[in-house]
Design a protein around this motif. Structure first.
Motif, PDB file in Angstrom:
ATOM      1  N   CYS A 121      39.064  11.264 114.721  1.00 48.87           N
ATOM      2  CA  CYS A 121      37.766  10.607 114.928  1.00 48.87           C
ATOM      3  C   CYS A 121      37.598   9.107 115.010  1.00 48.87           C
ATOM      4  O   CYS A 121      38.336   8.346 114.433  1.00 48.87           O
ATOM      5  N   GLY A 122      36.652   8.626 115.419  1.00 47.90           N
ATOM      6  CA  GLY A 122      36.402   6.944 115.393  1.00 47.90           C
ATOM      7  C   GLY A 122      35.699   6.562 114.325  1.00 47.90           C
ATOM      8  O   GLY A 122      35.720   5.463 113.880  1.00 47.90           O
ATOM      9  N   THR A 123      35.123   7.568 113.306  1.00 47.65           N
ATOM     10  CA  THR A 123      34.307   6.887 112.175  1.00 47.65           C
ATOM     11  C   THR A 123      34.647   8.028 111.229  1.00 47.65           C
ATOM     12  O   THR A 123      35.062   9.123 111.470  1.00 47.65           O
ATOM     13  N   SER A 124      33.955   8.124 109.724  1.00 54.86           N
ATOM     14  CA  SER A 124      33.800   8.920 108.958  1.00 54.86           C
ATOM     15  C   SER A 124      33.215  10.134 109.267  1.00 54.86           C
ATOM     16  O   SER A 124      32.138  10.213 109.658  1.00 54.86           O
ATOM     17  N   ALA A 125      34.195  11.101 109.174  1.00 55.34           N
ATOM     18  CA  ALA A 125      33.874  12.569 110.090  1.00 55.34           C
ATOM     19  C   ALA A 125      32.821  13.271 109.086  1.00 55.34           C
ATOM     20  O   ALA A 125      33.489  14.178 108.179  1.00 55.34           O
ATOM     21  N   GLN A 126      31.665  13.372 108.963  1.00 57.89           N
ATOM     22  CA  GLN A 126      31.010  14.317 108.290  1.00 57.89           C
ATOM     23  C   GLN A 126      31.366  15.520 108.747  1.00 57.89           C
ATOM     24  O   GLN A 126      31.494  16.063 110.206  1.00 57.89           O
ATOM     25  N   ASN A 127      31.613  16.607 108.182  1.00 58.94           N
ATOM     26  CA  ASN A 127      32.063  18.064 108.541  1.00 58.94           C
ATOM     27  C   ASN A 127      31.679  19.166 107.578  1.00 58.94           C
ATOM     28  O   ASN A 127      31.259  18.930 106.437  1.00 58.94           O
ATOM     29  N   LEU A 128      31.630  20.340 108.259  1.00 59.78           N
ATOM     30  CA  LEU A 128      31.470  21.684 107.608  1.00 59.78           C
ATOM     31  C   LEU A 128      32.258  22.701 107.836  1.00 59.78           C
ATOM     32  O   LEU A 128      32.396  22.919 109.381  1.00 59.78           O
ATOM     33  N   VAL A 129      32.924  23.526 107.066  1.00 63.46           N
ATOM     34  CA  VAL A 129      33.657  24.630 107.450  1.00 63.46           C
ATOM     35  C   VAL A 129      32.778  25.523 107.101  1.00 63.46           C
ATOM     36  O   VAL A 129      32.249  26.162 105.953  1.00 63.46           O
ATOM     37  N   VAL A 130      32.246  26.641 108.250  1.00 62.85           N
ATOM     38  CA  VAL A 130      31.625  27.893 107.938  1.00 62.85           C
ATOM     39  C   VAL A 130      32.595  29.030 107.407  1.00 62.85           C
ATOM     40  O   VAL A 130      32.155  29.889 106.754  1.00 62.85           O
ATOM     41  N   ASP A 131      33.546  29.235 108.364  1.00 66.45           N
ATOM     42  CA  ASP A 131      34.345  30.434 107.998  1.00 66.45           C
ATOM     43  C   ASP A 131      35.637  29.948 108.660  1.00 66.45           C
ATOM     44  O   ASP A 131      35.844  28.677 109.262  1.00 66.45           O
ATOM     45  N   GLU A 132      36.664  30.868 108.684  1.00 59.67           N
ATOM     46  CA  GLU A 132      38.015  30.475 109.154  1.00 59.67           C
ATOM     47  C   GLU A 132      38.277  30.022 110.504  1.00 59.67           C
ATOM     48  O   GLU A 132      38.956  29.173 111.124  1.00 59.67           O
ATOM     49  N   ASN A 133      37.472  30.317 111.365  1.00 60.50           N
ATOM     50  CA  ASN A 133      37.345  30.041 112.774  1.00 60.50           C
ATOM     51  C   ASN A 133      36.146  29.235 113.272  1.00 60.50           C
ATOM     52  O   ASN A 133      36.088  29.067 114.469  1.00 60.50           O
TER      53      ASN A 133
END
Length: 419
Positions: A121-133
């Motif tokens: 990504c171009g910036t600091s990527a805020q992210n969240l994993v909800v489940d395996e997929n």
């Protein structure tokens, strides 16, 4: 003055990290690795508060006593400030070389951590994993009012959700809007994503010109449903850090924290109360009647709340015993943070005893639940403490768990699921 906070953030959390331009290829991933079934403990340390190079080490047994985190060395990685994890995966926002995005680490068949996926990504990527997929992340290069979707198992981008229809327009409403740069939270089949109306020319960080707004999205259909607005909170968390500044209780309720470091339309800091607020289980709107401020804990107005975890039905938090000096932030990192166990409904609080004061968590949280135990991160150079304490069975006192003898300052501690 208006750039002072940004300078502080960059110096403390990013050091020499260079933000690279985002490739328009969907992915730039390494080969995936089957996770180990060991369920190992993972400890991250860094050589200093501002260092970006850190050491991940995986341990079969719970660390105890003095720990040499280089002797147990598994992987040198970018200590962006901490890390996030989901089951048997560790996630960072930057590779060792400084490329930003969603970085995944896994245990290989030998029980050694290795990079096993990367979405650039171009910036600091805020992210969240909800489940395996199912996972979500923010990449401004793909659209400031869009949320990107990815598959955490394959580490492939799988699409995006356009939130333009939920962005308000009109006279006096800023058009400098970002979505998902601060907050991406999920509960009970819904995704909650911040909509930030930054001042024109602003960075989008702690300069929301309106009250804190979340888009509510149905995860199954990717359909944006509505927006919710808090009655007085302006911003949430510390977007550039790995610590997401929220926690989920066993009943499904989400608790979030704001620093209150809010800039006005001119970029001038107008501090608001540091506050913990929530979305209750079964609800998709803010609980406007409930919030926790430093004064509720007997601390002065202007004191700083940060770390939070719900454990055995109590809300555990840390708070500074002094007012944080703003806009200089000159005492933010002082050794002045203590811990409380808070009854959620009555807000009656008891201070956790038996442990020294610590520093502001900043890029990570100072609380972690592992093996149904609450671990408390203590960095206190005056007393020579660099490690974790563990909450005792009485729920109001703590005892030393382990310290770091080599490898730098402790930056995070979790146990992987092993499956």
């Amino acid at each position: 003055m208006k750039n002072r906070f940004l300078t502080t953030v960059l110096s403390l959390t990013m050091g020499g990290l260079m933000l690279t331009s985002c490739s328009k290829d969907d992915n730039n991933e390494t080969s995936t690795t089957a996770p180990s079934a060991s369920g190992k403990y993972v400890l991250l340390t860094a050589e200093s508060t501002t260092a970006n190079a850190g050491y991940y080490a995986a341990y079969t047994n719970l660390p105890n006593g003095p720990v040499d985190n280089i002797g147990g060395y598994s992987l040198q990685a970018r200590a962006y400030g901490g890390f996030r994890h989901y089951k048997n995966w560790i996630f960072n926002k930057a590779t060792l070389s400084g490329e930003t995005g969603v970085v995944r680490f896994s245990l290989n068949a030998s029980g050694i951590l290795e990079q096993s996926g990367f979405i650039k990504c171009g910036t600091s990527a805020q992210n969240l994993v909800v489940d395996e997929n199912t996972g979500f992340y923010f990449d401004a290069d793909r659209g400031k009012t869009k949320i990107q979707k990815f598959n955490p198992s394959t580490m492939k981008r799988t699409g995006e959700i356009d939130l333009t229809e939920l962005v308000e327009k009109g006279n006096g409403i800023s058009t400098n809007v970002t979505t998902g740069d601060q907050t991406i939270v999920a509960k009970e089949g819904k995704l909650f994503v911040n909509i930030n109306y930054s001042r024109e020319g602003g960075s989008g960080f702690n300069d929301n010109t309106r009250n804190f707004t979340l888009a509510v999205i149905d995860i199954a259909t990717s359909k944006p449903e509505k927006t919710i607005v808090h009655s007085f909170v302006k911003n949430q968390g510390h977007a550039r850090s790995e610590f997401p500044a929220w926690t989920q209780a066993a009943d499904g309720s989400i608790y979030l924290v704001t620093t209150g470091w809010d800039n006005n339309n001119l970029g001038v800091l107008e501090p608001q109360p540091s506050t913990i607020f929530r979305i209750k289980a079964g609800q998709t709107d803010f609980d406007q009647s409930w919030h926790l401020k430093s004064t509720d804990l007997g601390m002065p107005s202007g004191a700083q709340l940060w770390s939070l975890r719900v454990y055995h039905g109590k809300l555990f938090v840390d708070v500074s015993e002094k007012k944080v000096e703003l806009p200089s932030y000159s005492n933010l990192m002082d050794i002045m943070y203590r811990f409380y166990a808070v009854d959620i409904e009555s807000k009656s609080a008891k201070q956790i005893t038996g442990l020294p004061l610590t520093t502001f968590g900043f890029t990570i949280g100072n609380l972690e639940v592992i093996d149904d135990s609450l671990f408390i991160r203590i960095i206190n150079k005056t007393e020579g403490v660099n490690g974790y304490y563990k909450l005792n069975a009485d729920g109001v006192s703590a005892s030393p768990a382990f310290t770091i003898s080599r490898g730098g300052e402790v930056k995070g501690f979790v146990r992987l699921s092993g499956n």
